[in-house]
Write a protein that holds these residues in place. Sequence first.
Motif, PDB file in Angstrom:
ATOM      1  N   GLU A  15      -0.446   8.111   8.665  1.00  0.00           N
ATOM      2  CA  GLU A  15      -0.876   6.716   8.735  1.00  0.00           C
ATOM      3  C   GLU A  15      -1.335   6.239   7.359  1.00  0.00           C
ATOM      4  O   GLU A  15      -1.059   5.113   6.960  1.00  0.00           O
ATOM      5  N   GLU A  16      -2.010   7.111   6.620  1.00  0.00           N
ATOM      6  CA  GLU A  16      -2.474   6.758   5.281  1.00  0.00           C
ATOM      7  C   GLU A  16      -1.288   6.460   4.359  1.00  0.00           C
ATOM      8  O   GLU A  16      -1.302   5.474   3.615  1.00  0.00           O
ATOM      9  N   GLN A  17      -0.257   7.293   4.412  1.00  0.00           N
ATOM     10  CA  GLN A  17       0.927   7.058   3.583  1.00  0.00           C
ATOM     11  C   GLN A  17       1.613   5.746   3.960  1.00  0.00           C
ATOM     12  O   GLN A  17       2.075   5.005   3.085  1.00  0.00           O
ATOM     13  N   THR A  18       1.668   5.463   5.244  1.00  0.00           N
ATOM     14  CA  THR A  18       2.274   4.219   5.714  1.00  0.00           C
ATOM     15  C   THR A  18       1.500   3.017   5.198  1.00  0.00           C
ATOM     16  O   THR A  18       2.089   2.039   4.723  1.00  0.00           O
ATOM     17  N   LEU A  19       0.178   3.071   5.254  1.00  0.00           N
ATOM     18  CA  LEU A  19      -0.649   1.973   4.761  1.00  0.00           C
ATOM     19  C   LEU A  19      -0.503   1.784   3.253  1.00  0.00           C
ATOM     20  O   LEU A  19      -0.452   0.653   2.761  1.00  0.00           O
ATOM     21  N   ILE A  20      -0.420   2.887   2.526  1.00  0.00           N
ATOM     22  CA  ILE A  20      -0.223   2.817   1.080  1.00  0.00           C
ATOM     23  C   ILE A  20       1.103   2.128   0.765  1.00  0.00           C
ATOM     24  O   ILE A  20       1.173   1.264  -0.117  1.00  0.00           O
ATOM     25  N   LYS A  22       2.817   0.048   2.715  1.00  0.00           N
ATOM     26  CA  LYS A  22       2.714  -1.364   3.085  1.00  0.00           C
ATOM     27  C   LYS A  22       1.950  -2.145   2.029  1.00  0.00           C
ATOM     28  O   LYS A  22       2.353  -3.248   1.652  1.00  0.00           O
ATOM     29  N   ASP A  23       0.843  -1.592   1.548  1.00  0.00           N
ATOM     30  CA  ASP A  23       0.060  -2.260   0.500  1.00  0.00           C
ATOM     31  C   ASP A  23       0.889  -2.466  -0.758  1.00  0.00           C
ATOM     32  O   ASP A  23       0.812  -3.515  -1.405  1.00  0.00           O
TER      33      ASP A  23
END
Length: 59
Positions: A15-20, A22-23
Amino acid sequence: MQVSLLRLFNRPMSEEQTLILKDLLVDHYSRLLDDELDKVVAERGYTQKDFNDMLNGDD
């Protein structure tokens, strides 16, 4: 292009990689939008007064 991106990122991601990611994309498109807005403002010669008038509905 979209298919290439799907293939590139077709792997498990936290999830952290996905958010990074997306950002990163949001930042990229935000910069493009800011650049385009600056270009339009410069071409049309808009001033802060013009923006205030637009916001207040003044013609």
